[in-house]
Each structure stands twice: as C-alpha cells, then as structure tokens.
Design an enzyme around this catalytic site. Structure first.
Site, PDB file in Angstrom:
ATOM      1  N   ARG A 236      33.938 107.072  12.554  1.00 39.03           N
ATOM      2  CA  ARG A 236      34.454 105.726  12.798  1.00 39.03           C
ATOM      3  C   ARG A 236      34.692 105.525  14.293  1.00 39.03           C
ATOM      4  NH1 ARG A 236      32.821 104.724   8.549  1.00 39.03           N
ATOM      5  NH2 ARG A 236      33.854 103.788   6.747  1.00 39.03           N
ATOM      6  N   GLU A 265      33.116  96.682  15.003  1.00 38.79           N
ATOM      7  CA  GLU A 265      31.755  96.398  14.525  1.00 38.79           C
ATOM      8  C   GLU A 265      31.656  94.981  13.991  1.00 38.79           C
ATOM      9  OE1 GLU A 265      30.594  99.311  11.611  1.00 38.79           O
ATOM     10  OE2 GLU A 265      31.009 100.952  12.964  1.00 38.79           O
ATOM     11  N   HIS A 283      25.462 101.484  12.286  1.00 39.24           N
ATOM     12  CA  HIS A 283      26.182 101.989  11.098  1.00 39.24           C
ATOM     13  C   HIS A 283      25.242 102.198   9.894  1.00 39.24           C
ATOM     14  CE1 HIS A 283      30.454 102.281   9.239  1.00 39.24           C
ATOM     15  NE2 HIS A 283      29.606 103.085   8.625  1.00 39.24           N
TER      16      HIS A 283
HETATM   17  C1  DGY Z   1      31.354 105.202   4.705  1.00 40.58           C
HETATM   18  O1  DGY Z   1      31.179 105.059   3.489  1.00 40.58           O
HETATM   19  O2  DGY Z   1      32.466 105.390   5.167  1.00 40.58           O
HETATM   20  C2  DGY Z   1      30.163 105.126   5.587  1.00 40.58           C
HETATM   21  O3  DGY Z   1      30.526 104.987   6.902  1.00 40.58           O
HETATM   22  C3  DGY Z   1      29.291 103.996   5.141  1.00 40.58           C
HETATM   23  O4  DGY Z   1      28.070 104.026   5.825  1.00 40.58           O
END
Ligand code: DGY
Length: 317
Positions: A236, A265, A283
């Site tokens: 993240r 994002e 992503h």
């Molecule tokens: C998640 O599920 O946390 C992933 O980042 C999705 O791509």
C-alpha cells in the site's frame, strides 16, 4: 433475504452469484461513490461489499445506518477501513486472504525485475526505436546473488521469497515475529527494520498498511539502506513517505523503484514521473481473471458465513 450494497462492479459471474444469495444494490455505472453517497445507499442494507477504493474512515463508519453489520472488503488489504471505528459500531470487517497470494506475488516479482533491469527505460526506447545495442547499454542490476529484504513475511511475502530464491536472490525479512523454520525456508530474520534495511540491496514491501506501518519508508529509514538500493512496493502507498523517497532517488541513494500502489490512488506523486528508473504500474496486484473471481466469491461467502453463523473466519477486527 439480507440486503447488500455492492459498491463497485464485480465480474458478471460474481454479481450473478451475489444476486442469488442476497437482495443486492449494484453500482451499474461503476461510479466511485463519495462518502455521503455510500452512507445514503447503505440505508435499508444489512451489509456492504466494499472495494479498496472506498474510504471507510471513522467519520463515514459512524454515519452508517445501524442495520449495517458487516463490511466485506473485496481485497486482502484493509487500509481503506478504520477497523477500530467499525468494531466500536459493532460492524464486522472481513477481507479476502489466500486467493490473491500468487497473483500479487507475481506482480511483486515483476516490480523487482522491472526496477532492477531498467524495464521502463527499455520499453520507452524500444517503442520509439531510440536505441542502439552496445556493451554498456541499459546495464541494470542482476538479481542472482543480490540480497532481497522482505518487509512483511505473510503469505505474499513468503511467495515472493520462494520465487526470488529460485532466481538466486538471498532472502532476508522482517516481520512482527520470527517465522517457524518450515515457513522461513532459509530466509534470514531481522528483528528491526534498521537491521533489515541495512542488508537490503532490494526491498519488497509486503506488509499491511496500518497506523504502525504508515510512512515506515521515510527520510530517516532510507538512510539505513546500502547506497544504490532498489525499493519496490506491492502492498500500500501509505507505507511510503513519497517526498523522502523522491529525494533519495534524486540523491542516487536509491537507484530505482518499482511501485504498484500509491497514496491517494489513482493519483501518484508527480515527483516520481521525472525518474526513468521508476517502474510503475496501476495497482495490478490481483488483476487476473481467476483471482478476481475468487476474491469476489470469497467476499460474498464471507457475508454468507457471517449471517449464517454470527462470525467469519476472515474477520479482521
Ligand atoms: C488487495 O487485495 O489488497 C490488493 O491490493 C488488490 O489488488
């Protein structure tokens, strides 16, 4: 029949399944709901199937109707939801572990390869036919024999370790606790980020975004790395202080970056764009059909399990 707000479009098979299990409020235009719209549409619902694009902060959660008993996140990451606020309001939060491990680890490895082997520059030059082979053209970092630090050795971190080990990387990791030997598979444990970063020629960020991990990559911690290290993030954006990382790239303290996730994002800090050595993706971690189908099925099953039994094995708060 329980009524569920599904905040974003799912693949058709998943929407069909959800419609058989619940009365559903679908988002046919796949609009990005504002927080007030989320609250408004939750009226009359028993649960929400949310996406990582829905910011479920304390303010939003506190205003949800009392009929909402579960937020089932269509993601393994849960940085978009204030777990404590949900708990206080008696709302269970669930996520979708396991089913996206392989797909996300693949992108984690792609980030490492793309950043180390100068893929962004290569793609740009190849597309514009603006290159000439020579012995020193676009020389990058070879993975064989290079130390990879994994920050967060959960399922995705372990899968990245397995793949990169087969590429000849030497695996180090930091986690809240040391793994058992069968899970470590020879990886070297560090009990602090300082110790891990100091041996990380390449770092793969795989830990969840929480209050504790926010801005863990910052001005001070960037100094722990060997000069010319590579930093990649498949977890993240909140874990990285962007200005500090951009400054470290400017100073060549950091050689290259590979990012799939960003603060705020779909925007990313424009400071990254000036670097040819930034290998950046939008992503894509879990973006394969099988994985997205499995994630949404699990998000639906989590709601079914919760209403059938009063709890759920994937409850995270
Ligand atoms: C998640 O599920 O946390 C992933 O980042 C999705 O791509």
């Amino acid at each position: 029949m329980k009524k569920i707000l599904i905040t974003r479009r799912l693949l058709r098979e998943n929407e069909d399944k959800a419609s058989k299990k619940f009365k559903v409020e679908l988002n046919l235009n796949d609009e990005l709901y504002t927080q007030s719209k989320l609250i408004e549409l939750s009226n009359g619902c028993d649960g929400i199937l949310a996406s990582l694009t829905d910011k479920m902060d304390a303010q939003t959660i506190n205003k949800l109707p009392n009929t909402i008993k579960i937020i089932s996140n269509f993601a393994v990451g849960f940085g978009n939801i204030d777990l404590e606020a949900a708990k206080k309001k008696g709302i269970a939060v669930t996520n979708t572990p396991d089913v996206l491990t392989d797909a996300t680890a693949e992108i984690g490895v792609l980030l490492i390869l793309g950043a180390c082997r100068r893929a962004s520059e290569g793609i740009e030059n190849a597309r514009s036919a603006n290159w000439k082979w020579s012995a020193d053209y676009l020389i990058g970092k070879q993975l064989t024999g290079t130390r990879l630090g994994i920050l967060g050795m959960g399922r995705i971190g372990q899968k990245i370790a397995e793949i990169t080990k087969s590429l000849g990387m030497i695996i180090h990791y930091h986690n809240r606790s040391k793994l058992s030997e069968d899970k470590e598979k020879g990886a070297i444990y560090h009990d602090s980020i300082k110790s891990l970063f100091s041996v990380s020629d390449v770092l793969s960020i795989c830990c969840p975004a929480t209050k504790e991990t926010q801005n863990l990559i910052n001005k001070k911690s960037l100094e722990y790395f060997p000069k010319g290290a590579v930093i990649t993030n498949v977890a993240r954006g909140d874990i990285v202080d962007d200005d500090a990382l951009i400054d470290a790239l400017d100073r060549r303290k950091i050689y290259a970056i590979g990012l799939d996730v960003y603060k705020g994002e779909p925007n990313l800090n424009p400071g990254y764009l000036k670097f040819k050595q930034a290998f950046i993706l939008p992503h894509l971690g879990s973006a394969t059909k099988d994985t997205r189908l499995a994630m949404a099925n699990l998000a639906i099953d989590n709601i079914v399990e919760f209403f059938d039994t009063g709890s759920c094995k994937n409850k995270i708060n």
